[in-house]
Design an enzyme around this catalytic site. Structure first.
Site, PDB file in Angstrom:
ATOM      1  N   GLU A   1      -2.178  -5.245  -3.670  1.00 49.23           N
ATOM      2  CA  GLU A   1      -1.169  -4.485  -2.920  1.00 49.23           C
ATOM      3  C   GLU A   1      -0.104  -5.414  -2.329  1.00 49.23           C
ATOM      4  O   GLU A   1       1.078  -5.045  -2.267  1.00 49.23           O
ATOM      5  CB  GLU A   1      -1.837  -3.678  -1.815  1.00 49.23           C
ATOM      6  CG  GLU A   1      -2.668  -2.520  -2.350  1.00 49.23           C
ATOM      7  CD  GLU A   1      -3.344  -1.708  -1.262  1.00 49.23           C
ATOM      8  OE1 GLU A   1      -3.645  -0.534  -1.519  1.00 49.23           O
ATOM      9  OE2 GLU A   1      -3.565  -2.255  -0.157  1.00 49.23           O
TER      10      GLU A   1
ATOM     11  N   ASP B   1       0.842  -1.203   0.000  1.00 49.49           N
ATOM     12  CA  ASP B   1       0.000   0.000   0.000  1.00 49.49           C
ATOM     13  C   ASP B   1       0.879   1.256   0.000  1.00 49.49           C
ATOM     14  O   ASP B   1       0.622   2.210  -0.730  1.00 49.49           O
ATOM     15  CB  ASP B   1      -0.907  -0.033   1.222  1.00 49.49           C
ATOM     16  CG  ASP B   1      -1.728   1.237   1.377  1.00 49.49           C
ATOM     17  OD1 ASP B   1      -2.556   1.514   0.497  1.00 49.49           O
ATOM     18  OD2 ASP B   1      -1.536   1.951   2.385  1.00 49.49           O
TER      19      ASP B   1
END
Length: 222
Positions: free
Chosen positions: A118, A47
């Site tokens: 992610e 992320d």
């Protein structure tokens, strides 16, 4: 060890063979499998790496003010956008899910697809480094950055400005319902403006439901 099809899939999206196959397998593993390690730690890292890559890209590409850049960044790194990228590369069949999560539709869940996308970025960063991961993200996000993702005003911001412009009280959001298991949760939210009306919408996260409700409100009353 990675399945041959998954190995080929990772070679395709990363642009090179996956180093440390166990780590990439971890990135594809959902907690419902009961495995000792799942994707959560790599998703946390990925992320942040994704945000850095997109922020650097937008800074070099666009001359807009900070607010405009932030608007595009938030849209491009959102869970729904990550899930969109995951679907475009057909990530779902390569994810490792427990039977219940799979039966509940986890393979097509925005939450899981976005998180695993992610996690793969995190695995790339750990094993291949930043430059290779930046190249991977730029390949996967290329069409979205070149398009209009994040260029339109966010529905919640648009609704707030509409209310202010029409001398109305600020919109109020209420959580109406939360249903389903954690990995495939559904949230129903209502948004209302006093003296105008109220609409409801359902999404895979509270934030998504609020956004959809704001968009529906503007379509009906704006």
């Amino acid at each position: 060890m990675l399945h041959a099809d998954t190995h080929a899939f990772l070679c395709r999206i990363a642009g090179r063979p996956p180093v440390d196959e166990a780590l990439w397998l971890e990135a594809l593993t959902h907690g419902s499998t009961g495995a000792a390690r799942d994707y959560q730690r790599l998703e946390f890292l990925g992320d942040r790496v994704l945000g850095m890559v997109i922020a650097e890209w937008l800074y070099a590409l666009e001359g807009g003010a900070e607010g405009r850049l932030s608007q595009r960044l938030n849209a491009l790194v959102s869970r729904s956008t990550c899930a969109k990228v995951a679907r475009a590369i057909d990530l779902g069949p390569h994810m490792l899910l427990g039977k219940q999560a799979r039966d509940d539709g986890g393979q097509d869940s925005d939450n899981i697809l976005g998180d695993v996308m992610e996690a793969l970025i995190g695995a790339s960063f750990v094993t291949h480094g930043f430059d290779a991961t930046r190249a991977m993200v730029r390949e996967l996000w290329g069409d979205l950055v070149a398009g209009k993702t994040g260029q339109k005003k966010h529905p919640k911001s648009a609704l707030q400005e509409w209310a202010a412009g029409n001398r109305r009280k600020m919109p109020e959001y209420r959580l109406i319902d939360r249903s389903g298991p954690d990995h495939a949760a559904k949230f129903t939210v209502a948004v209302g403006v006093k003296g105008v009306g109220e609409v409801e919408a359902t999404g895979s996260s509270k934030q998504e439901a609020e956004t959809l409700a704001a968009a529906a409100f503007m379509e009906r009353f704006g």
